[in-house]
Design an enzyme around this catalytic site. Structure first.
Site, PDB file in Angstrom:
ATOM      1  N   PHE A   1      37.500  38.466  47.749  1.00 23.63           N
ATOM      2  CA  PHE A   1      36.133  38.989  47.607  1.00 23.63           C
ATOM      3  C   PHE A   1      35.729  39.623  48.935  1.00 23.63           C
ATOM      4  CE2 PHE A   1      31.536  39.004  47.750  1.00 23.63           C
ATOM      5  CZ  PHE A   1      31.221  39.513  46.501  1.00 23.63           C
TER       6      PHE A   1
ATOM      7  N   ASP B   1      38.920  39.432  56.984  1.00 27.94           N
ATOM      8  CA  ASP B   1      37.540  39.293  56.524  1.00 27.94           C
ATOM      9  C   ASP B   1      37.147  37.833  56.755  1.00 27.94           C
ATOM     10  OD1 ASP B   1      35.232  38.798  55.125  1.00 27.94           O
ATOM     11  OD2 ASP B   1      35.774  39.990  53.372  1.00 27.94           O
TER      12      ASP B   1
ATOM     13  N   LYS C   1      27.272  36.556  57.492  1.00 26.82           N
ATOM     14  CA  LYS C   1      26.769  35.229  57.111  1.00 26.82           C
ATOM     15  C   LYS C   1      26.249  34.407  58.297  1.00 26.82           C
ATOM     16  CE  LYS C   1      29.205  34.639  52.693  1.00 26.82           C
ATOM     17  NZ  LYS C   1      28.130  34.612  51.756  1.00 26.82           N
TER      18      LYS C   1
HETATM   19  C1  LIG Z   1      34.745  36.925  52.311  1.00 25.85           C
HETATM   20  C2  LIG Z   1      33.500  37.690  52.026  1.00 25.85           C
HETATM   21  N1  LIG Z   1      33.428  38.991  52.381  1.00 25.85           N
HETATM   22  C3  LIG Z   1      32.333  39.727  52.154  1.00 25.85           C
HETATM   23  C4  LIG Z   1      31.230  39.193  51.540  1.00 25.85           C
HETATM   24  C5  LIG Z   1      30.011  40.033  51.299  1.00 25.85           C
HETATM   25  O1  LIG Z   1      29.009  39.661  52.174  1.00 25.85           O
HETATM   26  P1  LIG Z   1      27.485  40.118  51.913  1.00 25.85           P
HETATM   27  O2  LIG Z   1      27.042  39.427  50.686  1.00 25.85           O
HETATM   28  O3  LIG Z   1      26.780  39.687  53.162  1.00 25.85           O
HETATM   29  O4  LIG Z   1      27.505  41.589  51.769  1.00 25.85           O
HETATM   30  C6  LIG Z   1      31.249  37.848  51.147  1.00 25.85           C
HETATM   31  C7  LIG Z   1      30.097  37.257  50.457  1.00 25.85           C
HETATM   32  O5  LIG Z   1      30.135  36.204  49.882  1.00 25.85           O
HETATM   33  C8  LIG Z   1      32.417  37.079  51.398  1.00 25.85           C
HETATM   34  O6  LIG Z   1      32.489  35.806  51.033  1.00 25.85           O
END
Ligand SMILES: Cc1ncc(COP(=O)(O)O)c(C=O)c1O
Length: 391
Positions: free
Chosen positions: A135, A219, A248
């Site tokens: 994700f 990520d 986050k």
């Molecule tokens: C691993 C990862 N990358 C990207 C995102 C996207 O982040 P945002 O919701 O702040 O755009 C998330 C959100 O849960 C995530 O868990």
């Protein structure tokens, strides 16, 4: 007053709201409109690493609110400079770009990798390999990077240049061709079901990348900044990527994201290549400096690791016919069950506990504030165990 029906009437149906409205919080506890207390095993999906109402963070943010809230990126502000210095240093990286969310941090990572490759190899070498069950966000490129077809189906066409592969070394090797410029991974997949990558697979990613001058993007939006008991999820594997995306926990509850790069990439972006109106906001930055100070404080991460082991031991000592597997690193734990995690989520809410789900609704995800005490953990874990065992 019951506000819940406002959501149905006025807000788009993008979320499945639980039947609770919170008004305030302290540490690892949340309080609803009738002042009922809930234990927070979600930290706002990995955001509130230092818990709710952290005094030093609140002071840093309030002080900055009184001084300067926003300028623009044609000028600089003091907190963002301090944060840039600190974040690059603790991350062992050379430069950083600031934005407002995880999806944006990944968009920046994708653009940066492509720009680097374009300048070195010319047009066409722009494919980014990502993993099934990953994700990476909800904007179009990050969503296409996300290895979850279910999330794609209504939103074609996507930007080209992404390949999704299964998490196994052979599949990865097969997918690499001369058009690949980067491989993007989460050291521990969060939304996909709390799946820590195997050491063998991570080694393969870095081996292939090194051999073919392919960039590795980690990520770390969910598994980064202390969540796994190390500063970054990839630190558990003894590797160092070319690009890191974070968000986050960095903002402590305010919107903030960042993309970090190493020496190789530090001059890839030039004036005009990327930007963000709110990215680098001094209020968010002042809070983020405080977050980093606390997370990188001596012993902080070691305590997170110990609490992670405490959770694992809890389930080891209490097997249940309905628990298939308990996995994760540090305070990022998934309990895979025979049954629907969303049912467990509703059940434990009635008992005053907020948890997350993950995967295909088969994983109860535990993502508490990193400052949670063992006593609080034990209380919540007993509630989860009972709900699962009585399913
Ligand atoms: C691993 C990862 N990358 C990207 C995102 C996207 O982040 P945002 O919701 O702040 O755009 C998330 C959100 O849960 C995530 O868990």
């Amino acid at each position: 007053m019951n506000y819940l029906h406002y959501a149905e009437k006025y807000m788009m149906d993008t979320y499945k709201y639980l039947p609770v409205v919170f008004t305030h919080a302290k540490g690892c506890k949340l309080y609803d409109i009738s002042d009922k207390e809930y234990l927070d095993f979600t930290s706002g999906i990995g955001v509130m690493a230092l818990g709710h109402g952290n005094k030093k963070w609140t002071k840093a943010v309030k002080d900055q609110l009184d001084k300067l809230v926003h300028t623009s990126n044609i000028v600089l502000n003091v907190p963002i400079l301090e944060l840039a210095k600190k974040l690059t240093k603790v991350s062992n990286m050379s430069k950083v770009f600031f934005c407002n969310s995880g999806t944006e941090a990944n968009e920046c990572a994708i653009k940066l990798a492509r720009k680097y490759s374009f300048e070195k190899y010319g047009k066409g070498r722009n494919t980014i390999i990502t993993l099934n069950r990953s994700f990476h966000g909800r904007t179009m490129a990050s969503l296409e990077a996300t290895g979850e077809e279910e999330l794609h189906k209504y939103f074609y066409p996507f930007p080209e240049g992404f390949k999704h592969v299964d998490i196994n070394p052979t599949a990865l090797e097969k997918a690499v061709d001369s058009n690949v410029c980067a491989i993007m991974i989460e050291a521990v997949q969060g939304e996909g079901g709390v799946n820590p990558l195997s050491r063998e697979f991570v080694n393969k990613v870095f081996e292939i990348a090194e051999k073919n001058d392919i960039l590795v993007i980690c990520d770390e939006v969910q598994c980064g900044l202390g969540r796994t008991g190390k500063l970054y999820g990839f630190n558990n594997y003894g590797v160092q990527p070319d690009i890191i995306s974070v968000a986050k926990a960095l903002g402590g509850g305010l919107p903030m994201g960042a993309t970090l790069c190493n020496e190789k990439l530090k001059n890839a972006f030039k004036y005009g290549d990327h930007g963000s109106t709110f990215g680098g906001n001094p209020v968010c930055a002042a809070g983020a400096v405080e977050i980093l100070n606390q997370i990188t404080d001596e012993n902080f991460l070691e305590k997170v690791s110990k609490k992670g082991i405490f959770i694992k031991n809890f389930f080891k000592n209490k097997p249940s016919k309905n628990i298939r597997e308990v996995r994760g690193i540090g305070l990022m734990v998934g309990v895979e069950i025979n049954g629907k995690a969303s049912e467990i989520q509703k059940e434990v809410l009635k008992k005053g506990l907020l948890v997350l789900t993950a995967g295909t609704d088969n994983v109860v995800r535990i993502l508490p504030p990193l400052i949670i005490t063992k006593k609080e953990l034990e209380k919540g874990l007993n509630i989860i165990y009972e709900a699962i065992d009585n399913m």
